[in-house]
Motif scaffolding. Structure first.
Motif, PDB file in Angstrom:
ATOM      1  N   GLN A  38      -0.728   4.800  -6.443  1.00  0.00           N
ATOM      2  CA  GLN A  38      -1.437   3.876  -7.314  1.00  0.00           C
ATOM      3  C   GLN A  38      -2.937   3.954  -7.002  1.00  0.00           C
ATOM      4  O   GLN A  38      -3.344   4.519  -5.986  1.00  0.00           O
ATOM      5  CB  GLN A  38      -0.928   2.448  -7.096  1.00  0.00           C
ATOM      6  CG  GLN A  38       0.527   2.272  -7.469  1.00  0.00           C
ATOM      7  CD  GLN A  38       1.043   0.885  -7.134  1.00  0.00           C
ATOM      8  OE1 GLN A  38       0.388   0.091  -6.480  1.00  0.00           O
ATOM      9  NE2 GLN A  38       2.252   0.604  -7.601  1.00  0.00           N
ATOM     10  N   TRP A  40      -5.217   1.672  -6.067  1.00  0.00           N
ATOM     11  CA  TRP A  40      -5.696   1.025  -4.842  1.00  0.00           C
ATOM     12  C   TRP A  40      -5.336   1.854  -3.619  1.00  0.00           C
ATOM     13  O   TRP A  40      -6.065   1.853  -2.611  1.00  0.00           O
ATOM     14  CB  TRP A  40      -5.149  -0.396  -4.715  1.00  0.00           C
ATOM     15  CG  TRP A  40      -3.676  -0.498  -4.498  1.00  0.00           C
ATOM     16  CD1 TRP A  40      -2.714  -0.624  -5.441  1.00  0.00           C
ATOM     17  CD2 TRP A  40      -3.002  -0.483  -3.240  1.00  0.00           C
ATOM     18  NE1 TRP A  40      -1.479  -0.691  -4.859  1.00  0.00           N
ATOM     19  CE2 TRP A  40      -1.624  -0.599  -3.502  1.00  0.00           C
ATOM     20  CE3 TRP A  40      -3.414  -0.377  -1.924  1.00  0.00           C
ATOM     21  CZ2 TRP A  40      -0.661  -0.608  -2.502  1.00  0.00           C
ATOM     22  CZ3 TRP A  40      -2.457  -0.396  -0.915  1.00  0.00           C
ATOM     23  CH2 TRP A  40      -1.094  -0.507  -1.221  1.00  0.00           C
ATOM     24  N   GLU A  41      -4.206   2.614  -3.690  1.00  0.00           N
ATOM     25  CA  GLU A  41      -3.809   3.453  -2.557  1.00  0.00           C
ATOM     26  C   GLU A  41      -4.779   4.616  -2.380  1.00  0.00           C
ATOM     27  O   GLU A  41      -5.136   4.964  -1.244  1.00  0.00           O
ATOM     28  CB  GLU A  41      -2.384   3.955  -2.769  1.00  0.00           C
ATOM     29  CG  GLU A  41      -1.354   2.863  -2.688  1.00  0.00           C
ATOM     30  CD  GLU A  41       0.044   3.302  -3.068  1.00  0.00           C
ATOM     31  OE1 GLU A  41       0.988   2.760  -2.471  1.00  0.00           O
ATOM     32  OE2 GLU A  41       0.186   4.173  -3.947  1.00  0.00           O
ATOM     33  N   LYS A  43      -7.945   4.672  -3.152  1.00  0.00           N
ATOM     34  CA  LYS A  43      -9.184   4.147  -2.586  1.00  0.00           C
ATOM     35  C   LYS A  43      -9.045   3.891  -1.090  1.00  0.00           C
ATOM     36  O   LYS A  43      -9.950   4.174  -0.308  1.00  0.00           O
ATOM     37  CB  LYS A  43      -9.596   2.870  -3.312  1.00  0.00           C
ATOM     38  CG  LYS A  43     -10.058   3.129  -4.731  1.00  0.00           C
ATOM     39  CD  LYS A  43     -10.439   1.857  -5.416  1.00  0.00           C
ATOM     40  CE  LYS A  43     -10.856   2.131  -6.853  1.00  0.00           C
ATOM     41  NZ  LYS A  43     -11.273   0.930  -7.567  1.00  0.00           N
ATOM     42  N   SER A  44      -7.886   3.380  -0.681  1.00  0.00           N
ATOM     43  CA  SER A  44      -7.649   3.134   0.740  1.00  0.00           C
ATOM     44  C   SER A  44      -7.533   4.447   1.511  1.00  0.00           C
ATOM     45  O   SER A  44      -8.006   4.546   2.645  1.00  0.00           O
ATOM     46  CB  SER A  44      -6.376   2.317   0.929  1.00  0.00           C
ATOM     47  OG  SER A  44      -6.526   1.045   0.364  1.00  0.00           O
ATOM     48  N   PRO A  73      -4.424  -2.009   2.151  1.00  0.00           N
ATOM     49  CA  PRO A  73      -5.311  -2.187   0.999  1.00  0.00           C
ATOM     50  C   PRO A  73      -6.719  -2.620   1.407  1.00  0.00           C
ATOM     51  O   PRO A  73      -6.909  -3.293   2.417  1.00  0.00           O
ATOM     52  CB  PRO A  73      -4.625  -3.289   0.191  1.00  0.00           C
ATOM     53  CG  PRO A  73      -3.793  -4.020   1.170  1.00  0.00           C
ATOM     54  CD  PRO A  73      -3.378  -3.025   2.214  1.00  0.00           C
ATOM     55  N   ALA A  77     -11.149  -3.563  -3.288  1.00  0.00           N
ATOM     56  CA  ALA A  77     -10.575  -2.750  -4.356  1.00  0.00           C
ATOM     57  C   ALA A  77      -9.283  -3.326  -4.909  1.00  0.00           C
ATOM     58  O   ALA A  77      -8.890  -2.984  -6.020  1.00  0.00           O
ATOM     59  CB  ALA A  77     -10.325  -1.343  -3.846  1.00  0.00           C
ATOM     60  N   SER A  78      -8.612  -4.173  -4.178  1.00  0.00           N
ATOM     61  CA  SER A  78      -7.276  -4.602  -4.600  1.00  0.00           C
ATOM     62  C   SER A  78      -7.156  -6.116  -4.681  1.00  0.00           C
ATOM     63  O   SER A  78      -6.140  -6.678  -4.309  1.00  0.00           O
ATOM     64  CB  SER A  78      -6.242  -4.044  -3.638  1.00  0.00           C
ATOM     65  OG  SER A  78      -6.524  -4.450  -2.330  1.00  0.00           O
ATOM     66  N   SER A  79      -8.168  -6.780  -5.183  1.00  0.00           N
ATOM     67  CA  SER A  79      -8.123  -8.236  -5.236  1.00  0.00           C
ATOM     68  C   SER A  79      -7.252  -8.747  -6.384  1.00  0.00           C
ATOM     69  O   SER A  79      -6.734  -9.850  -6.326  1.00  0.00           O
ATOM     70  CB  SER A  79      -9.535  -8.798  -5.366  1.00  0.00           C
ATOM     71  OG  SER A  79     -10.132  -8.305  -6.548  1.00  0.00           O
ATOM     72  N   CYS A  83      -0.371  -5.895  -3.519  1.00  0.00           N
ATOM     73  CA  CYS A  83      -0.229  -4.632  -2.798  1.00  0.00           C
ATOM     74  C   CYS A  83       0.878  -4.721  -1.761  1.00  0.00           C
ATOM     75  O   CYS A  83       0.958  -5.700  -1.022  1.00  0.00           O
ATOM     76  CB  CYS A  83      -1.534  -4.285  -2.097  1.00  0.00           C
ATOM     77  SG  CYS A  83      -2.921  -4.179  -3.206  1.00  0.00           S
TER      78      CYS A  83
END
Length: 161
Positions: A38, A40-41, A43-44, A73, A77-79, A83
């Motif tokens: 996904q 957010w993943e 970006k992490s 997360p 980026a994942s607010s 997650c």
């Protein structure tokens, strides 16, 4: 005038390593698989918040999944997304490779151990091996062999002088 791109890359493509894998398992066949991730993943992963030290590959219903990998997360980026850092992630493999893995795991008693996660151009790839668990006496034998190779190098160095 356009700038020339430098040919020397200083960045490593490696994202995460499982250093305990070679110590705890006898590894045989190497496989490489893409991963279904996904946003957010990704970006992490770019930020380096990945841990694959206790993960493995599980084959279920003719599909392979990475189980136990932790991708933490990012707060920024994942607010807006719920997650799950340890969700099973689907691996992208050919049907022939999946059939080989199923036969090795079910019939021959192998495990699928993830050893590395890395970038291959713009894709995240997972390197995993077929492996069998080592007993404690196997680990001791490996340590003895490694120490003997170091001693051999010292002996050869002294004899050449």
């Amino acid at each position: 005038m356009a700038k020339k791109k430098s040919k020397n890359k200083t960045n490593s493509n490696t994202i995460a390593l499982n250093k305990k894998a070679r110590h705890n398992y006898t590894l045989s066949d190497k496989y490489e698989a893409g991963m279904s991730l996904q946003g957010w993943e990704l970006k992490s992963i770019r930020d380096g918040k990945v841990n694959i030290s206790d993960c493995y590959v599980h084959v279920k219903d003719r599909e392979a999944y990475l189980v136990g990998a932790e991708i933490h997360p990012l707060n920024s980026a994942s607010s807006h997304v719920v997650c799950d850092p340890v969700r099973p992630r689907k691996l992208l493999l050919n049907r022939r490779e999946l059939d080989q893995l199923v036969s090795a795991v079910e019939r021959q008693g192998y495990s699928l151990i993830a050893t590395a996660m890395y970038w291959k151009s713009s894709w995240v790839k997972l390197e995993f091996y077929l492996g069998k668990g080592k007993q404690s006496h196997d680990k001791r034998a490996d340590i003895k062999d490694r120490e003997w190779k170091v001693d051999q190098g010292r002996i050869m160095k002294k004899s050449n002088q």
